[in-house]
Design a protein around this motif. Structure first.
Motif, PDB file in Angstrom:
ATOM      1  N   GLY A  15       0.805  -1.214   0.000  1.00  0.00           N
ATOM      2  CA  GLY A  15       0.000   0.000   0.000  1.00  0.00           C
ATOM      3  C   GLY A  15       0.839   1.265   0.000  1.00  0.00           C
ATOM      4  N   ASN A  16       2.176   1.093  -0.010  1.00  0.00           N
ATOM      5  CA  ASN A  16       3.072   2.245   0.023  1.00  0.00           C
ATOM      6  C   ASN A  16       3.583   2.652  -1.353  1.00  0.00           C
ATOM      7  OD1 ASN A  16       3.017   2.668   2.854  1.00  0.00           O
ATOM      8  ND2 ASN A  16       4.322   0.878   3.094  1.00  0.00           N
ATOM      9  N   PHE A  17       3.227   1.879  -2.376  1.00  0.00           N
ATOM     10  CA  PHE A  17       3.631   2.192  -3.743  1.00  0.00           C
ATOM     11  C   PHE A  17       2.466   1.945  -4.681  1.00  0.00           C
ATOM     12  CE2 PHE A  17       7.580   1.097  -1.598  1.00  0.00           C
ATOM     13  CZ  PHE A  17       8.342   2.200  -1.908  1.00  0.00           C
ATOM     14  N   THR A  18       2.393   2.759  -5.729  1.00  0.00           N
ATOM     15  CA  THR A  18       1.364   2.569  -6.747  1.00  0.00           C
ATOM     16  C   THR A  18       1.891   1.759  -7.919  1.00  0.00           C
ATOM     17  OG1 THR A  18       1.964   4.708  -7.721  1.00  0.00           O
ATOM     18  CG2 THR A  18       0.131   4.686  -6.145  1.00  0.00           C
ATOM     19  N   GLN A  19       3.197   1.803  -8.127  1.00  0.00           N
ATOM     20  CA  GLN A  19       3.842   1.057  -9.199  1.00  0.00           C
ATOM     21  C   GLN A  19       5.212   0.620  -8.731  1.00  0.00           C
ATOM     22  OE1 GLN A  19       3.652   4.270 -12.147  1.00  0.00           O
ATOM     23  NE2 GLN A  19       2.414   2.884 -13.398  1.00  0.00           N
ATOM     24  N   GLY A  85       4.420  13.228  -5.119  1.00  0.00           N
ATOM     25  CA  GLY A  85       4.812  11.823  -5.087  1.00  0.00           C
ATOM     26  C   GLY A  85       6.312  11.686  -5.203  1.00  0.00           C
ATOM     27  N   GLY A  86       6.744  10.458  -5.420  1.00  0.00           N
ATOM     28  CA  GLY A  86       8.171  10.236  -5.548  1.00  0.00           C
ATOM     29  C   GLY A  86       8.491   8.802  -5.888  1.00  0.00           C
ATOM     30  N   VAL A  97      15.504  -2.555  -6.746  1.00  0.00           N
ATOM     31  CA  VAL A  97      14.071  -2.549  -6.463  1.00  0.00           C
ATOM     32  C   VAL A  97      13.617  -1.105  -6.583  1.00  0.00           C
ATOM     33  CG1 VAL A  97      12.274  -3.155  -4.808  1.00  0.00           C
ATOM     34  CG2 VAL A  97      14.400  -4.482  -4.866  1.00  0.00           C
ATOM     35  N   ILE A  98      12.604  -0.868  -7.428  1.00  0.00           N
ATOM     36  CA  ILE A  98      12.122   0.487  -7.690  1.00  0.00           C
ATOM     37  C   ILE A  98      10.644   0.558  -7.331  1.00  0.00           C
ATOM     38  CG2 ILE A  98      11.768   2.275  -9.441  1.00  0.00           C
ATOM     39  CD1 ILE A  98      13.952   0.790 -11.116  1.00  0.00           C
ATOM     40  N   GLY A  99      10.267   1.563  -6.573  1.00  0.00           N
ATOM     41  CA  GLY A  99       8.872   1.798  -6.240  1.00  0.00           C
ATOM     42  C   GLY A  99       8.514   3.251  -6.445  1.00  0.00           C
ATOM     43  N   VAL A 100       7.322   3.490  -6.991  1.00  0.00           N
ATOM     44  CA  VAL A 100       6.818   4.848  -7.198  1.00  0.00           C
ATOM     45  C   VAL A 100       5.574   5.016  -6.340  1.00  0.00           C
ATOM     46  CG1 VAL A 100       5.785   6.418  -8.882  1.00  0.00           C
ATOM     47  CG2 VAL A 100       7.758   5.042  -9.523  1.00  0.00           C
ATOM     48  N   TYR A 101       5.474   6.144  -5.650  1.00  0.00           N
ATOM     49  CA  TYR A 101       4.312   6.420  -4.810  1.00  0.00           C
ATOM     50  C   TYR A 101       3.709   7.754  -5.215  1.00  0.00           C
ATOM     51  CZ  TYR A 101       7.687   9.228  -2.189  1.00  0.00           C
ATOM     52  OH  TYR A 101       8.640  10.138  -1.837  1.00  0.00           O
ATOM     53  N   GLY A 102       2.438   7.903  -4.915  1.00  0.00           N
ATOM     54  CA  GLY A 102       1.726   9.119  -5.268  1.00  0.00           C
ATOM     55  C   GLY A 102       1.319   9.914  -4.049  1.00  0.00           C
ATOM     56  N   GLU A 103       0.518  10.928  -4.301  1.00  0.00           N
ATOM     57  CA  GLU A 103       0.009  11.795  -3.245  1.00  0.00           C
ATOM     58  C   GLU A 103      -0.748  10.968  -2.215  1.00  0.00           C
ATOM     59  OE1 GLU A 103      -2.863  15.711  -2.793  1.00  0.00           O
ATOM     60  OE2 GLU A 103      -2.434  14.910  -4.785  1.00  0.00           O
ATOM     61  N   GLN A 106       2.889   8.300   2.595  1.00  0.00           N
ATOM     62  CA  GLN A 106       3.980   8.874   3.372  1.00  0.00           C
ATOM     63  C   GLN A 106       5.326   8.371   2.845  1.00  0.00           C
ATOM     64  OE1 GLN A 106       3.788  11.193   5.826  1.00  0.00           O
ATOM     65  NE2 GLN A 106       1.634  11.291   5.259  1.00  0.00           N
ATOM     66  N   PRO A 107       6.221   9.263   2.435  1.00  0.00           N
ATOM     67  CA  PRO A 107       7.518   8.843   1.917  1.00  0.00           C
ATOM     68  C   PRO A 107       8.296   7.946   2.883  1.00  0.00           C
ATOM     69  CG  PRO A 107       7.182  11.160   1.465  1.00  0.00           C
ATOM     70  CD  PRO A 107       6.053  10.723   2.358  1.00  0.00           C
ATOM     71  N   GLY A 108       8.205   8.221   4.174  1.00  0.00           N
ATOM     72  CA  GLY A 108       8.907   7.402   5.161  1.00  0.00           C
ATOM     73  C   GLY A 108       8.411   5.964   5.177  1.00  0.00           C
TER      74      GLY A 108
END
Length: 126
Positions: A15-19, A85-86, A97-103, A106-108
């Protein structure tokens, strides 16, 4: 467990990454969420960024076609920001390992979950 299951369950499933994706440190995508395309040049730029963190700090890297401002870079992890996001990229022995998250994520929390997955892969010689 397949590489795709790691992406689906242990990365995006947190649940911490969208992609996300797991890619080879020398190129090639091992597994990725549908529609998340990481090119070999992007992979090699990140791999070089672990060797030379200043290279990604001064020349914002592309991840899946999006350019990110780097907020952290060292020999293990590269974190970037784009809008609200980031992304997080963590190097293991053989992979990134690459993960992208959106608005709203929490980045942490994103950093903690991807670092744990990377630790697990390292402990299992990947």
């Amino acid at each position: 467990m397949s590489w795709q299951n790691y992406v689906d369950s242990n990365l995006v499933g947190t649940g911490n990454f969208t992609q996300g994706a797991i890619v080879g440190i020398q190129g090639g995508v091992w597994a990725a969420t549908p529609g998340f395309t990481v090119g070999n040049n992007e992979i090699l730029t990140l791999a070089n960024g672990f060797k030379n963190p200043d290279s990604v700090r001064t020349n914002a890297p592309m991840v899946a076609g999006n350019k990110y401002m780097v907020v952290k870079a060292d020999d293990r992890s590269i974190y970037g920001k784009l809008g609200k996001g980031g992304f997080c990229a963590v190097k293991t022995n053989q992979a990134i390992v690459i993960g992208v998250y959106g608005e709203g994520i929490q980045p942490g929390n994103a950093a903690t979950s991807i670092e744990k997955l990377a630790d697990y892969l390292i402990e299992n010689s990947y």
